[in-house]
Motif scaffolding. Sequence first.
Motif, PDB file in Angstrom:
ATOM      1  N   ARG A   1      -6.754  14.058  -0.033  1.00 60.93           N
ATOM      2  CA  ARG A   1      -6.621  12.878   1.266  1.00 60.93           C
ATOM      3  C   ARG A   1      -5.365  12.124   0.927  1.00 60.93           C
ATOM      4  N   ARG A   2      -4.943  12.153  -0.058  1.00 65.41           N
ATOM      5  CA  ARG A   2      -4.038  10.951  -0.650  1.00 65.41           C
ATOM      6  C   ARG A   2      -2.812  10.597   0.415  1.00 65.41           C
ATOM      7  N   PRO A   3      -2.002  11.874   0.533  1.00 69.27           N
ATOM      8  CA  PRO A   3      -0.695  11.766   1.067  1.00 69.27           C
ATOM      9  C   PRO A   3      -0.943  11.611   2.497  1.00 69.27           C
ATOM     10  N   ARG A   4      -1.879  12.384   3.066  1.00 64.15           N
ATOM     11  CA  ARG A   4      -2.317  12.279   4.471  1.00 64.15           C
ATOM     12  C   ARG A   4      -2.564  10.881   4.872  1.00 64.15           C
ATOM     13  N   SER A   5      -3.383  10.243   4.328  1.00 65.51           N
ATOM     14  CA  SER A   5      -4.136   9.017   4.589  1.00 65.51           C
ATOM     15  C   SER A   5      -2.957   7.945   4.559  1.00 65.51           C
ATOM     16  N   ALA A   6      -2.099   7.898   3.431  1.00 70.33           N
ATOM     17  CA  ALA A   6      -1.262   6.892   3.188  1.00 70.33           C
ATOM     18  C   ALA A   6      -0.179   6.825   4.230  1.00 70.33           C
ATOM     19  N   LEU A   7       0.281   8.372   4.619  1.00 71.49           N
ATOM     20  CA  LEU A   7       1.379   8.149   5.686  1.00 71.49           C
ATOM     21  C   LEU A   7       0.875   8.005   6.967  1.00 71.49           C
ATOM     22  N   ARG A   8      -0.391   8.518   7.277  1.00 70.47           N
ATOM     23  CA  ARG A   8      -0.820   8.124   8.634  1.00 70.47           C
ATOM     24  C   ARG A   8      -1.058   6.632   8.905  1.00 70.47           C
TER      25      ARG A   8
ATOM     26  N   ARG B   1      -3.519   4.367  -6.698  1.00 69.65           N
ATOM     27  CA  ARG B   1      -3.521   3.502  -5.444  1.00 69.65           C
ATOM     28  C   ARG B   1      -2.104   2.832  -5.321  1.00 69.65           C
ATOM     29  N   GLY B   2      -1.448   2.365  -6.386  1.00 71.50           N
ATOM     30  CA  GLY B   2      -0.321   1.570  -6.221  1.00 71.50           C
ATOM     31  C   GLY B   2       0.699   2.355  -5.327  1.00 71.50           C
ATOM     32  N   SER B   3       0.798   3.714  -5.758  1.00 71.69           N
ATOM     33  CA  SER B   3       1.713   4.454  -5.029  1.00 71.69           C
ATOM     34  C   SER B   3       1.319   4.589  -3.492  1.00 71.69           C
ATOM     35  N   ALA B   4       0.048   4.797  -3.254  1.00 72.27           N
ATOM     36  CA  ALA B   4      -0.306   4.848  -1.825  1.00 72.27           C
ATOM     37  C   ALA B   4      -0.126   3.528  -1.277  1.00 72.27           C
TER      38      ALA B   4
END
Length: 380
Positions: A189-196, A312-315
């Motif tokens: 879920r990470r890339p989509r959640s952070a971008l959204r 999480r830092g990158s997110a």
Amino acid sequence: MTGRLLLCTGGAFLSIGLLIPAVPRFVTGPLGGQTGWVGVSLAVTAAAGLLARPLAGRVADRSGRRAAVWAGALLLSGSSLALLTARDLPLFLLLRGVAGIGEALVYVGLAALASDHRRPGAAINHFSVAVNAGLLMGPAVAETLYAAAGFTAVWITAAVSALVPAIAGATVPKSMSPPGSGTPQAPSRRPRSALRAGFGYLASVWGYTVVSAFLPLHLAALGAGSGGPYFLAYGIVLLAVRLAGQRLLATASPARLAVTSLLLTGAGSVLLAAWPSPTGTWCAIALTGAGQGLGLPAFLRMAVYGVPAAARGSAVATTTAFFDIGFLSAALTLGALAGRCGLSGGFVLAGAVSAAGALLFLPLVRHDEHQGASRDASRR
């Protein structure tokens, strides 16, 4: 950890807030720059912060939250102290770029630290309260210092304030929380959640930019006097929402909070255009302040939900980079539009962008509703 997190965050963002009124005055005063150079200085800081976000995320994840906070705090402190030697615009702009890098590092490090907490929703809300408290207190303190002892007092106080997270940060955890703590892990879920969350934050920042950059011009056109009381009211509403709604902001669906935040922010911008009067401005400020109060905690919670501690830092860096993108794009677009169509046209556009951002989260709201209905059915 929450007390240390608040102390570090408050010190860092008080340092940043102290420079908000001082930078424009210094550029157009001792440095002899035209008004346009004020915008350039703001753009340099924002652009440097934007470019530094990926680095900040990697430092926070690989070297530890403490390393990111230390590095950012020392850059903030050093760049503020070095303003004592700034006698020309090139050096000043260089120092503002260094400050932008420091802001990115300290923000990402502290936000990632909040997300590591065993109750991340509450810690992220506390973090956001400390961010805004520092930014709101800074200008008032700076004006008092400037009246008493000029720019020297402002630069030194900003440098000392930035040392607070560097000193207090020695006691914060070096890196991420232990396995099994925090939010459940779901790496896919990470890339989509952070971008959204980032695109939602960008849409929200358009409404914020209306208040932070264009409200004084709107008030001048209305003959409504100083913007000080309006900015104070905005800050009070924002902090009141964060403080009074702590439980809601920590536990409610972040998608629902994001939709509400964006609609309130958009309504505030449109109301400035639709009701051009002091009374209309007060109402618009209240709506925008409430929307902004709900927004950041929701976007940060969404960004780190299901993300392993080591990422999480990158997110956080990905999501918060959209603040700089949003501010730059909104300031340039609204400024150009105001020159052609007047301020009202820009306000309507900003309101439309903020409200359109809510569409990003409607699928998540429907998903939450479906899950809630399924849980209720299983209980029955």
